[in-house]
Write a protein that holds these residues in place. Structure first.
Motif, short mmCIF file in Angstrom:
data_model
loop_
_atom_site.label_atom_id
_atom_site.label_comp_id
_atom_site.label_asym_id
_atom_site.label_seq_id
_atom_site.Cartn_x
_atom_site.Cartn_y
_atom_site.Cartn_z
N ALA A 137 6.25 6.27 6.26
CA ALA A 137 6.98 5.03 6.02
C ALA A 137 6.88 4.08 7.22
N THR A 140 5.43 0.49 6.94
CA THR A 140 6.15 -0.66 6.36
C THR A 140 6.61 -1.65 7.43
N GLN A 141 6.57 -1.24 8.70
CA GLN A 141 6.96 -2.17 9.76
C GLN A 141 5.98 -3.34 9.88
N ALA A 144 7.57 -5.88 7.30
CA ALA A 144 9.03 -5.75 7.12
C ALA A 144 9.64 -6.99 6.47
N ASP A 145 9.08 -8.17 6.79
CA ASP A 145 9.65 -9.40 6.23
C ASP A 145 9.49 -9.48 4.71
N LEU A 147 9.70 -6.84 2.63
CA LEU A 147 10.39 -5.75 1.92
C LEU A 147 11.43 -6.25 0.93
N ILE A 150 9.56 -7.37 -2.14
CA ILE A 150 8.98 -6.23 -2.87
C ILE A 150 10.07 -5.53 -3.67
N ALA A 151 11.24 -5.35 -3.07
CA ALA A 151 12.35 -4.70 -3.77
C ALA A 151 12.82 -5.53 -4.96
N LYS A 169 6.07 -1.84 -5.04
CA LYS A 169 7.31 -1.10 -4.79
C LYS A 169 7.07 0.41 -4.76
N ILE A 172 6.14 1.65 -1.34
CA ILE A 172 7.28 1.77 -0.43
C ILE A 172 8.07 3.04 -0.72
N GLU A 173 8.32 3.29 -1.99
CA GLU A 173 9.11 4.47 -2.38
C GLU A 173 8.37 5.75 -2.04
#
Length: 405
Positions: A137, A140-141, A144-145, A147, A150-151, A169, A172-173
Motif C-alpha cells: 500500500a 499509494t503515497q 495521495a491527492d 485517493l 478514487i474512493a 478502487k 487501492i483495496e
C-alpha cells in the motif's frame, strides 16, 4: 549475451512482452525479474542484473506487467494480486519451455510481488528484493491527492513520472490487504534484501521490516548512495555482482565439462556497456570479473584494464610458483607478495638492439619468513622466472583468430 524477445499470456490472457537474457554458454538455471511500479522490463538496473546473471549461466526472464510497457491489457484493471498472478504465469511459461525458475528478483513493488509469488511456486530456491516496500500500500503515497476521487468515483487519472495512469478502487483495496509479514514468516527460500539508506521513495525502514519478518537464511546488503531506481551504472553493477555471488550459494550451478583440448575451459568476455568499455568476464560458472578502462581513456574505471589483468596473471603465477617450490622443499616461507607494473619501452633499453618498442613488466617480489636463509631467498627468486606465465611472456606466442558466424 543473446537477448530474445518472447511473449506469454498473463493472468487475464493478455500477451505480456518479455525479454529472455540467455547465457552465451551452458544454461544452468533460470531467474525471473519483476520491475518496479509503473516501470518496465528495460530499465537500466534490470538490464545490468540480467546481463550479469546470464554471464554466470543463469537465464533471466524479465517482462512488462499487464498494461505496462509493450504488454497488452488495461493497467486500470490490474492490482498487486494481478502482478503476483503475472509472475506465476511467467514461471509457468518458463517451465513449459524447459527452464523452471529457481531465483526470483523484484525491484520496488516488484520486490513485494516476488515475495508473495514465491509462496505459490515450486522450485524457488532464492528471492532477492531491491528497494521493496514491506507494505504494498506504500505505492499509494505517489497519488495521495487522488485517493478521495478514487474512493468517490471508483477510479482517477494520476500522473506518475510524467505519464498518465488510471488507478482503480480495486487496486487501492488490494494493496491495502497485501502486507507481507505473514508471508515472510513462512517463506521457505533464502532471502537477500537490498536497499539504499538514501532511498527517498521507499524508506530503508521497509528493508528492516522485511528482514526482521523473514527467517534464516537471509542477508541484507546496503546500496550506499544509490537512488530508488538504481540509475547510476556503478550502483547497478554493484547490485548485479552481489546478486550473482549470493545466488550461487543457494542455486545449484553444475560445472559444465571443459571443451576438448582446453582443460581450464574457456574464458568468455562479453561487452556489458556498448556506450563505454565495461566487459563481463566469466571463467566457468563461479569466476566472474569485469574489465574496463580508466576514466581518462573513456572508461568508467569499474574494473582492471586488459594490461592490468595481464600484470595480475604474471603476479599470481609468480606467487604460486614460489609457494609450490618452497612447500616442496619444506622451507619456512610465510608469505609472498608480488608487485607488477607494465609499460612500453624502446627495445634498445632492454638491450635487444631493435628500435621498436616492447612491453616491459617490472616485478618486485617480497618474501616474508625470518628463518629463510640468504641462499633460499636467492633460489626462490630464480624460481620466479620459471613460472609458466613468465615463460609465455618471454617467448613469442601465436594467436589464432576466427570470426564466429
Amino acid at each position: 549475451m543473446p537477448v530474445k524477445r518472447v511473449s506469454f499470456p498473463g493472468h487475464d490472457g493478455a500477451q505480456l512482452a518479455a525479454r529472455l537474457d540467455m547465457p552465451a554458454g551452458p544454461h544452468l538455471a533460470t531467474a525471473l525479474f519483476a520491475h518496479c511500479f509503473t516501470c518496465g522490463k528495460d530499465i537500466a538496473a534490470a538490464r545490468r542484473i540480467a546481463a550479469r546473471l546470464a554471464a554466470m549461466g543463469i537465464a533471466v526472464l524479465r517482462f512488462d506487467f499487464t498494461g505496462l510497457g509493450h504488454s497488452e491489457g488495461e493497467f486500470a484493471n490490474t492490482s498487486f494480486t494481478s502482478n503476483v498472478d503475472d509472475l506465476v504465469c511467467a514461471a509457468t511459461w518458463a517451465a513449459q519451455e524447459g527452464m523452471p525458475p529457481s531465483l526470483l528478483i523484484g525491484h520496488s513493488l516488484g520486490g513485494a510481488a516476488v515475495i508473495k509469488a514465491a509462496s505459490q511456486l515450486d522450485g524457488i530456491k532464492a528471492v532477492v528484493t531491491i528497494g521493496a516496500p514491506f507494505d504494498p500500500a506504500h505505492v499509494t503515497q505517489h497519488f495521495a491527492d487522488a485517493l478521495p476521487q478514487i474512493a468517490r468515483d471508483g477510479a482517477a487519472q494520476v500522473d506518475l513520472a510524467g505519464r498518465s495512469f488510471t488507478i482503480g478502487k480495486s487496486f487501492i483495496e488490494d494493496t491495502g490487504n497485501g502486507a507481507l509479514g505473514d508471508v515472510l514468516s513462512h517463506l521457505k527460500t533464502a532471502l537477500l534484501v537490498m536497499h539504499g539508506p538514501l532511498d527517498e521513495v521507499v524508506s530503508v525502514d521497509s528493508a528492516a521490516q522485511i528482514f526482521m519478518a523473514a527467517k534464516h537464511p537471509k542477508s541484507f546488503v546496503s546500496l550506499d548512495n544509490a537512488d530508488h531506481l538504481i540509475t547510476r551504472a556503478e550502483d547497478a553493477e554493484y547490485a548485479a555482482n552481489v546478486i550473482a555471488s549470493w545466488a550461487a550459494r543457494y542455486i545449484h550451478l553444475p560445472l559444465p565439462a571443459p571443451p576438448v583440448g582446453t582443460p581450464e575451459g574457456i574464458v568468455r568476455v562479453s561487452e556489458a556497456d556498448p556506450d563505454g568499455f565495461l566487459q563481463d568476464i566469466s571463467s566457468g560458472t563461479h569466476v566472474h570479473l569485469v574489465a574496463d578502462e580508466p576514466l581518462a581513456y573513456g572508461g568508467t574505471n569499474m574494473g582492471m584494464s586488459p594490461y592490468g589483468f595481464l600484470s595480475a596473471s604474471l603476479g599470481a603465477c609468480t606467487s604460486m610458483t614460489i609457494r609450490m617450490y618452497a612447500r616442496r622443499k619444506g622451507w619456512p616461507l610465510e608469505h609472498v607478495r608480488v608487485d607488477v607494473s607494465h609499460d612500453k619501452v624502446h627495445a634498445q633499453d632492454a638491450a635487444t638492439g631493435s628500435g621498436e618498442k616492447i612491453d616491459r613488466f617490472n616485478r618486485l617480489i617480497t618474501l616474508t619468513g625470518g628463518a629463510l636463509s640468504p641462499e633460499e631467498r636467492t633460489r626462490l627468486l630464480e624460481i620466479a622466472d620459471r613460472c609458466p606465465v613468465h615463460r609465455t611472456l618471454e617467448r613469442t606466442s601465436e594467436i589464432h583468430t576466427a570470426l564466429v558466424e
